[in-house]
Design a protein around this motif. Sequence first.
Motif, mmCIF file in Angstrom:
data_model
loop_
_atom_site.group_PDB
_atom_site.id
_atom_site.type_symbol
_atom_site.label_atom_id
_atom_site.label_comp_id
_atom_site.label_asym_id
_atom_site.label_seq_id
_atom_site.Cartn_x
_atom_site.Cartn_y
_atom_site.Cartn_z
ATOM 1 N N SER B 475 0.833 -1.207 0.000
ATOM 2 C CA SER B 475 0.000 0.000 0.000
ATOM 3 C C SER B 475 0.862 1.250 0.000
ATOM 4 C CB SER B 475 -0.927 0.020 1.207
ATOM 5 O OG SER B 475 -0.204 0.397 2.350
ATOM 6 N N ALA B 476 0.274 2.294 -0.555
ATOM 7 C CA ALA B 476 0.871 3.630 -0.463
ATOM 8 C C ALA B 476 -0.276 4.566 -0.135
ATOM 9 C CB ALA B 476 1.522 4.014 -1.789
ATOM 10 N N SER B 477 0.048 5.696 0.434
ATOM 11 C CA SER B 477 -1.049 6.590 0.833
ATOM 12 C C SER B 477 -1.632 7.290 -0.393
ATOM 13 C CB SER B 477 -0.559 7.622 1.854
ATOM 14 O OG SER B 477 0.557 8.301 1.342
ATOM 15 N N ASP B 478 -2.921 7.627 -0.293
ATOM 16 C CA ASP B 478 -3.622 8.292 -1.392
ATOM 17 C C ASP B 478 -4.530 9.360 -0.807
ATOM 18 O OD1 ASP B 478 -6.256 8.406 -3.243
ATOM 19 O OD2 ASP B 478 -4.505 7.937 -4.466
ATOM 20 N N SER B 479 -4.527 10.520 -1.446
ATOM 21 C CA SER B 479 -5.262 11.650 -0.859
ATOM 22 C C SER B 479 -6.775 11.449 -0.896
ATOM 23 C CB SER B 479 -4.908 12.940 -1.605
ATOM 24 O OG SER B 479 -5.255 12.814 -2.961
#
Lengths: 83, 578
Positions: B475-479
């Motif tokens: 996972s990576a962060s997403d706005s």
Amino acid sequence: MLREKDLSKELILLEKIVSNILRKEKISLSMDMTAPDVEGWDSLNHVQILFTIEEELGIQFPINEIQNLNTIGDLVKLMNKYM
Amino acid sequence: MKYIIEPPKSWKIKNEKNIEENVYFNLLRKFKESDTIFEIIKKSGEIKKLNKKKCIHLSRNFASEIKKNIQNKNSDDQIKIMGIISASEESVILMLASLYLGAHHCICFEDLSPEAIYQRLDIFKPDIIVCKKDLQKKIESALAKNKVVKTSILVIDIEKIDNLPPQKDKVINYKNNYNLFTLFTSGSTGKPKAIIHGVREYLKYAKITTKYFFGVKRYSKIFTAVDAGWINGHTYAFYGPLLSGGISIINEIPTLISIPRILGKYLNQIRPECFYTSVTLLRLLKSMTKDHEKLSNYSSKDFKIERIGSCGEPLAHHVGKWAIDFFEPSRKSIVNTYFQTETGGILVAPRDEDLAPKDYSCVGKPLKELGLFQAKDLINPEQLAKENIQPNELLVKNYWSGIFNMVVSDKRSKYFTDSGYFRLHDVGYLDDDGYLYIGGRSDDVINVSGHRISTSEIESICLNLDLIKEACAVSASDSLTGEKIVLYLTPSKIICEVNPIIIKIKQTIENKLSKYHLPSRIEFFNELPKTQSGKIMRRIMRDLAENNYFNEKLDYSTLANKENFLKSKELFLNSKKN
């Protein structure tokens, strides 16, 4: 019946908006495409695209008409109808 | 092989024998015939009100239709109904009809692929499947795969049901061993898990928490803008409000409601006391508002919402602050709820007595009676290592009535520690004042807009393709969505054109799982970083996914295939330059 040539202005504007929202270099759209044909055009981006079109054109689409969009062509014709 | 997991004996309520429950009657008894129970924002844009009389007429008639379409069922056995249906007039009538029949219902998302539907059918084994007309073909294709389950499909048509003469079948009570509903969720194995909730204890918890956290009482309106296939869509859009005599707002235009003018229009027309929605929807709404804009820009000045709530994933402070500024609710703390499908209802959320928080990402103070702790406070380090529990994983010591009856899974899922504490599989901490902050999952599950996505689900689909040798989803962060999926792959042979493979992979993922499982980015390496034991070093890939460059400060000391991976790294960096 509107010929495709008459809707080129709306299609170009839509391409610009979609390219910006999806953060891609120039996206090419055609009337018979659907949202799933465009990489990244998911339900969340779809709402942002609709919102941006409304803001750019200073219009408000009726909800029942937004719900019935199937193709890019439907959206382009809707833009033309309310411009 | 399927495992059935139940709470430990010490957690189980002593079964009272011979108690039958008329849930249908209990849910509706607070309302008079003319009272509105549901207000539905229809796809057409109109608002349709369903009063008690109409709800009874439609649900009784539909219950009769369901019964007629079930074949070869022993009358003593509980009916099982699967609804593949989004939040709508149809979903509430289906749930009411299910209660009329004393049935065990299971609501699934309409977006599921035929393969995903087939997996759920195989576990739940319904007597009947209910859907709207446009989904019939997809479900038929899922049924064609599943030769074990013999079941019929019933299309729900509200107009047709309304025009039927009133049916006169009697309500069927829920017996001791009956279940109320099942919801599916993803686990770390990749296969869906069935979370089954019982009747009495779950309903008790739904009612208490709806009143306590949302202040819902007779005739107050709660707008829980989430899908019917979520636990919130059950507890806080259906069971909780009805048991409290409150009116539930059901939304058939899920993402359009995030357009500010549309939300303003409906909130102004409906005037709910409470608006409760997903963090993703709040972020989406925020992205479409200008600085200092308020809800009152889109609704009349005399409308004031009492309270707002958020769910599905951790709420960032700046989003919470924006929401308070935008909605201007009377209550200055957001009901930022923390719970899971397994917990049935809210475990922790800011309460009315909590003051406006310093940090809106806080989920409030857990009640002492719950006994919520970090694992390291209850279990010694050796035992933590033995049970593979992270020190800051959150555990619950004491029983609460919303907990599941059982879970059906293809893995002995670790819901309880050896000492009998409930594992939330989330990490978090309590600050000096006892306020809880959630860090995220402790297992390999990604939260995309509130949907739990197992990384191994995606990886195993890729590994089934001949072209792919290794797969690593992180996972990576997403706005907007909170988290997004980034997929790293190594091919099994030399590939010249990457794009066709990416398209094929995405099509396969969507066909076998759902669009929520689609990675936002797919990248190829010649080799993925591994430990001595051959395990992919996910922390390196997570860091890469988050930052999109190689972090020289990371610890690469345990990397076994350093040379090959560094060569891959060169290729990766070169391809970025190009």
